[in-house]
Write a protein that holds these residues in place. Structure first.
Motif, PDB file in Angstrom:
ATOM      1  N   SER A 253       9.923  -8.805  -5.145  1.00  0.00           N
ATOM      2  CA  SER A 253       9.704  -7.960  -6.308  1.00  0.00           C
ATOM      3  C   SER A 253      10.615  -6.746  -6.221  1.00  0.00           C
ATOM      4  O   SER A 253      11.206  -6.457  -5.171  1.00  0.00           O
ATOM      5  CB  SER A 253       8.241  -7.498  -6.390  1.00  0.00           C
ATOM      6  N   PHE A 254      10.708  -6.029  -7.324  1.00  0.00           N
ATOM      7  CA  PHE A 254      11.471  -4.778  -7.317  1.00  0.00           C
ATOM      8  C   PHE A 254      10.958  -3.880  -8.433  1.00  0.00           C
ATOM      9  O   PHE A 254      10.308  -4.326  -9.373  1.00  0.00           O
ATOM     10  CB  PHE A 254      12.976  -5.034  -7.505  1.00  0.00           C
ATOM     11  N   VAL A 255      11.244  -2.589  -8.286  1.00  0.00           N
ATOM     12  CA  VAL A 255      10.982  -1.626  -9.353  1.00  0.00           C
ATOM     13  C   VAL A 255      12.261  -0.834  -9.582  1.00  0.00           C
ATOM     14  O   VAL A 255      12.982  -0.514  -8.635  1.00  0.00           O
ATOM     15  CB  VAL A 255       9.809  -0.676  -9.031  1.00  0.00           C
TER      16      VAL A 255
ATOM     17  N   GLY B 243      -0.362   0.790   4.832  1.00  0.00           N
ATOM     18  CA  GLY B 243       0.032  -0.460   4.198  1.00  0.00           C
ATOM     19  C   GLY B 243       0.564  -0.357   2.792  1.00  0.00           C
ATOM     20  O   GLY B 243       0.815  -1.374   2.148  1.00  0.00           O
ATOM     21  N   ARG B 244       0.721   0.843   2.282  1.00  0.00           N
ATOM     22  CA  ARG B 244       1.374   1.011   0.989  1.00  0.00           C
ATOM     23  C   ARG B 244       2.891   1.083   1.199  1.00  0.00           C
ATOM     24  O   ARG B 244       3.387   0.868   2.305  1.00  0.00           O
ATOM     25  CB  ARG B 244       0.849   2.254   0.277  1.00  0.00           C
TER      26      ARG B 244
ATOM     27  N   ILE C 137       4.475   6.539  -4.270  1.00  0.00           N
ATOM     28  CA  ILE C 137       3.671   5.680  -3.413  1.00  0.00           C
ATOM     29  C   ILE C 137       3.216   4.479  -4.235  1.00  0.00           C
ATOM     30  O   ILE C 137       2.654   4.639  -5.328  1.00  0.00           O
ATOM     31  CB  ILE C 137       2.440   6.412  -2.844  1.00  0.00           C
ATOM     32  N   TYR C 138       3.475   3.279  -3.715  1.00  0.00           N
ATOM     33  CA  TYR C 138       3.133   2.035  -4.410  1.00  0.00           C
ATOM     34  C   TYR C 138       2.112   1.240  -3.609  1.00  0.00           C
ATOM     35  O   TYR C 138       2.143   1.230  -2.369  1.00  0.00           O
ATOM     36  CB  TYR C 138       4.376   1.159  -4.594  1.00  0.00           C
ATOM     37  N   ASP C 139       1.227   0.572  -4.318  1.00  0.00           N
ATOM     38  CA  ASP C 139       0.410  -0.465  -3.713  1.00  0.00           C
ATOM     39  C   ASP C 139       1.227  -1.757  -3.678  1.00  0.00           C
ATOM     40  O   ASP C 139       2.107  -1.975  -4.521  1.00  0.00           O
ATOM     41  CB  ASP C 139      -0.873  -0.689  -4.516  1.00  0.00           C
ATOM     42  N   LEU C 140       0.892  -2.624  -2.729  1.00  0.00           N
ATOM     43  CA  LEU C 140       1.565  -3.906  -2.600  1.00  0.00           C
ATOM     44  C   LEU C 140       0.518  -5.005  -2.687  1.00  0.00           C
ATOM     45  O   LEU C 140      -0.410  -5.053  -1.881  1.00  0.00           O
ATOM     46  CB  LEU C 140       2.306  -3.973  -1.266  1.00  0.00           C
TER      47      LEU C 140
ATOM     48  N   GLN D 181       3.880  -7.731  -4.917  1.00  0.00           N
ATOM     49  CA  GLN D 181       4.317  -7.034  -6.117  1.00  0.00           C
ATOM     50  C   GLN D 181       3.979  -5.547  -5.988  1.00  0.00           C
ATOM     51  O   GLN D 181       2.919  -5.186  -5.493  1.00  0.00           O
ATOM     52  CB  GLN D 181       3.633  -7.611  -7.360  1.00  0.00           C
ATOM     53  N   LEU D 182       4.878  -4.692  -6.446  1.00  0.00           N
ATOM     54  CA  LEU D 182       4.707  -3.246  -6.348  1.00  0.00           C
ATOM     55  C   LEU D 182       4.024  -2.697  -7.588  1.00  0.00           C
ATOM     56  O   LEU D 182       4.382  -3.048  -8.715  1.00  0.00           O
ATOM     57  CB  LEU D 182       6.067  -2.560  -6.186  1.00  0.00           C
TER      58      LEU D 182
END
Length: 345
Positions: free
Chosen positions: A129-131, A157-158, A171-174, A179-180
């Motif tokens: 995935s990517f953002v 783990g983020r 900060i992203y969840d995975l 997927q971000l």
């Protein structure tokens, strides 16, 4: 005793690829700088627990950009390319490795993209995935667009992302499918240019090096909400310094007691002691003994530090006092072409 370091380089002048250098701790010297892999622009490196090296490369035949995995040998001729993933757009400028989750993270500076790669499978490196960032950018010439400079796992783990162009840490969840999804953003004063970060040993604080403002910022991290709140900001250079400076690398010792940063312009390494409340106190600034100190790393026991000067094509060795954090120069001017990344091997 001896141990090796790997040096990532640009290959714009005389460099032929990835280099290797040996630290002789008995003699307290760096010796035997040699080519480890002949390749184009291995500008960032990560070494896994099996001794394999993930790196950025440009394909010799087509000029396409890629992320690659190598097994090193005794000489450059013995190095083996295990797998390679060609990707569109510009090269990654940073790679983060999460072996527990079999993930590799890539920061695409010029395109403002944070990418998650899955490791293993038939290809070996697969894009998951990517953002792509498209927010408001800062006022400085270097902030002509979004410039993602760092992507890596957080202790809980983020995934943390530094965007130098937009002056934000995200900060992203995975998800379970890698997927971000955005959870929080911290906005720095415009023109700060957050470049890299490290977390405290207990995961409660984040230390961000801001390239454009030459500042080290301490943020409190809330593990429940992923929100970041400001604690402290300090200059990495003296107030009397009026010429150009760009802060670059940041690393923390394994005991969490000291942080080290580099200044390209003032050409120094700065030492910071972490206080009980998470704030930092300046301990020392010492000359980089060359021009444009891009990166550095510690020896295995953290009694030594190896630094790289990009513009003067050399490496420098310091002894580190584990009690005070202070550095003492041992050796300078160790020739190595275009060094910009230092990883312990």
């Amino acid at each position: 005793m001896t141990e090796d370091f790997l040096i990532g380089t640009y290959t714009n002048k005389t460099s032929k690829g990835m280099y290797r250098v040996t630290l002789d701790t008995d003699a307290e010297k760096l010796v035997n700088v040699r080519l480890a892999v002949k390749m184009q622009k291995p500008s960032y490196l990560q070494v896994d627990s099996q001794g394999r090296v993930y790196t950025i490369k440009k394909r010799d035949d087509t000029g396409e950009k890629a992320v690659a995995l190598y097994q090193l040998g005794e000489t450059a001729k013995d190095a083996k390319l295990l797998c390679m993933l060609t990707h569109v757009g510009s090269s990654q400028c940073y790679l983060g490795l999460d072996e527990k989750r079999n993930l590799l993270f890539g920061a695409n500076y010029h395109d403002g993209i944070a990418t998650v790669f899955e490791l293993g499978g038939e290809i070996g490196i697969d894009p998951a995935s990517f953002v792509e960032h498209h927010g408001q950018t800062g006022p400085r010439p270097e902030q002509d667009g979004s410039h993602v400079h760092y992507v890596d796992s957080t202790p809980d783990g983020r995934v943390a992302v530094c965007d130098l162009g937009e002056d934000i840490v995200s900060i992203y969840d995975l998800s379970e499918y890698n997927q971000l999804s955005l959870v929080s953003e911290y906005h720095f004063p415009y023109g700060a240019g957050p470049r890299h970060l490290v977390f405290s040993k207990d995961g409660q604080f984040v230390y961000v090096i801001c390239e454009l403002s030459s500042e080290l910022t301490v943020l409190k991290y809330n593990e429940h909400t992923a929100e970041l709140t400001h604690v402290q900001t300090v200059k990495t250079i003296p107030d009397t310094w009026t010429e150009h400076n760009g802060a670059a690398a940041i690393r923390m010792t394994s005991d969490g007691r000291f942080i080290y940063t580099t200044n390209r312009g003032e050409n120094t390494l700065a030492v910071w002691a972490v206080q009980d409340d998470g704030t930092v106190k300046h301990v020392q600034s010492i000359s980089s003994e060359g021009d444009f100190p891009r990166d550095f790393n510690f020896s295995k026991d953290e009694h030594y530090l190896v630094s790289s000067n990009q513009e003067t094509d050399d490496l420098v060795l310091y002894r580190r006092n584990p009690e005070t954090g202070e550095l003492t120069l041992l050796q300078k001017g160790v020739a190595c072409p275009e060094p910009i990344c230092v990883q312990r091997y």
